[in-house]
Scaffold this active site. Sequence first.
Site, mmCIF file in Angstrom:
data_model
loop_
_atom_site.group_PDB
_atom_site.id
_atom_site.type_symbol
_atom_site.label_atom_id
_atom_site.label_comp_id
_atom_site.label_asym_id
_atom_site.label_seq_id
_atom_site.Cartn_x
_atom_site.Cartn_y
_atom_site.Cartn_z
ATOM 1 N N HIS A 110 0.504 -1.298 0.101
ATOM 2 C CA HIS A 110 0.121 0.080 -0.455
ATOM 3 C C HIS A 110 0.888 1.318 0.048
ATOM 4 O O HIS A 110 1.831 1.279 0.136
ATOM 5 C CB HIS A 110 -0.838 -0.003 1.623
ATOM 6 C CG HIS A 110 -1.967 -0.967 0.739
ATOM 7 N ND1 HIS A 110 -3.202 -0.625 2.223
ATOM 8 C CD2 HIS A 110 -1.829 -1.992 0.297
ATOM 9 C CE1 HIS A 110 -3.828 -2.359 1.706
ATOM 10 N NE2 HIS A 110 -3.261 -2.831 0.582
ATOM 11 N N GLU A 169 1.115 3.579 1.763
ATOM 12 C CA GLU A 169 1.353 3.874 3.345
ATOM 13 C C GLU A 169 3.267 3.523 2.946
ATOM 14 O O GLU A 169 3.726 3.667 3.727
ATOM 15 C CB GLU A 169 0.703 3.859 4.576
ATOM 16 C CG GLU A 169 -0.501 4.127 3.946
ATOM 17 C CD GLU A 169 -1.786 4.347 3.752
ATOM 18 O OE1 GLU A 169 -3.075 4.442 3.998
ATOM 19 O OE2 GLU A 169 -1.102 3.208 2.333
ATOM 20 N N CYS A 193 -6.227 1.929 5.896
ATOM 21 C CA CYS A 193 -6.386 -0.070 6.186
ATOM 22 C C CYS A 193 -6.342 -0.109 7.623
ATOM 23 O O CYS A 193 -5.389 0.398 8.429
ATOM 24 C CB CYS A 193 -6.537 -0.603 5.530
ATOM 25 S SG CYS A 193 -4.351 -0.976 5.177
ATOM 26 N N CYS A 242 -1.857 -1.054 7.741
ATOM 27 C CA CYS A 242 -0.782 0.469 7.254
ATOM 28 C C CYS A 242 -1.628 1.030 8.688
ATOM 29 O O CYS A 242 -0.282 1.583 9.067
ATOM 30 C CB CYS A 242 -1.788 1.130 6.227
ATOM 31 S SG CYS A 242 -1.446 1.034 4.781
#
Length: 175
Positions: free
Chosen positions: A46, A48, A76, A79
């Site tokens: 992701h 992040e 999410c 993360c």
Amino acid sequence: MRIALDQAHNAWLVGEVPVGAVIMRAGQVIATGYNRPITEHDPTAHAEIVALRHAAQLLSNYRLPECELFVTLEPCAMCAMALMHARFKRVVFGASDPKTGAAGSVVDLFAQAQLNHHTAVQGGVLADECGAVLRDFFAERREQYRQRRAATTTDDAPMIPAGEAFEIDAPPSQP
């Protein structure tokens, strides 16, 4: 957040869901990232996490207590926990995520008093722009899907009316 939006556009260009992230410390950009799970074949890639990995390498430390993350979409759970484990000072996000948001939309992991680190969170920064990038991306994807479906349905192909039975040649029986 504008740099994070640029990163989101980079993700879009390579066919990823357009989410971008920027890590800053003392007003300086330390690292950037954009979604890469598809291109990297990595479900943890992701935006992040990509930015977090870069920052940790550049700063030679897995703990980043003086850093702030700016991301175009609410983090999410994966993360959010990675950011807390890294001891981020602050997380700023643009659009809320009503399906997997872990900063208040679905759950709020950052507000859990039982956890040993508490990260300040601010949501809604450039939310309209961040949300528009995602909406436009998925609208484009839906249109591409419709066009592919239309291209596979030709006028020459035999149509089977709904509700009518037809026979299929049975494969030869095995001895």
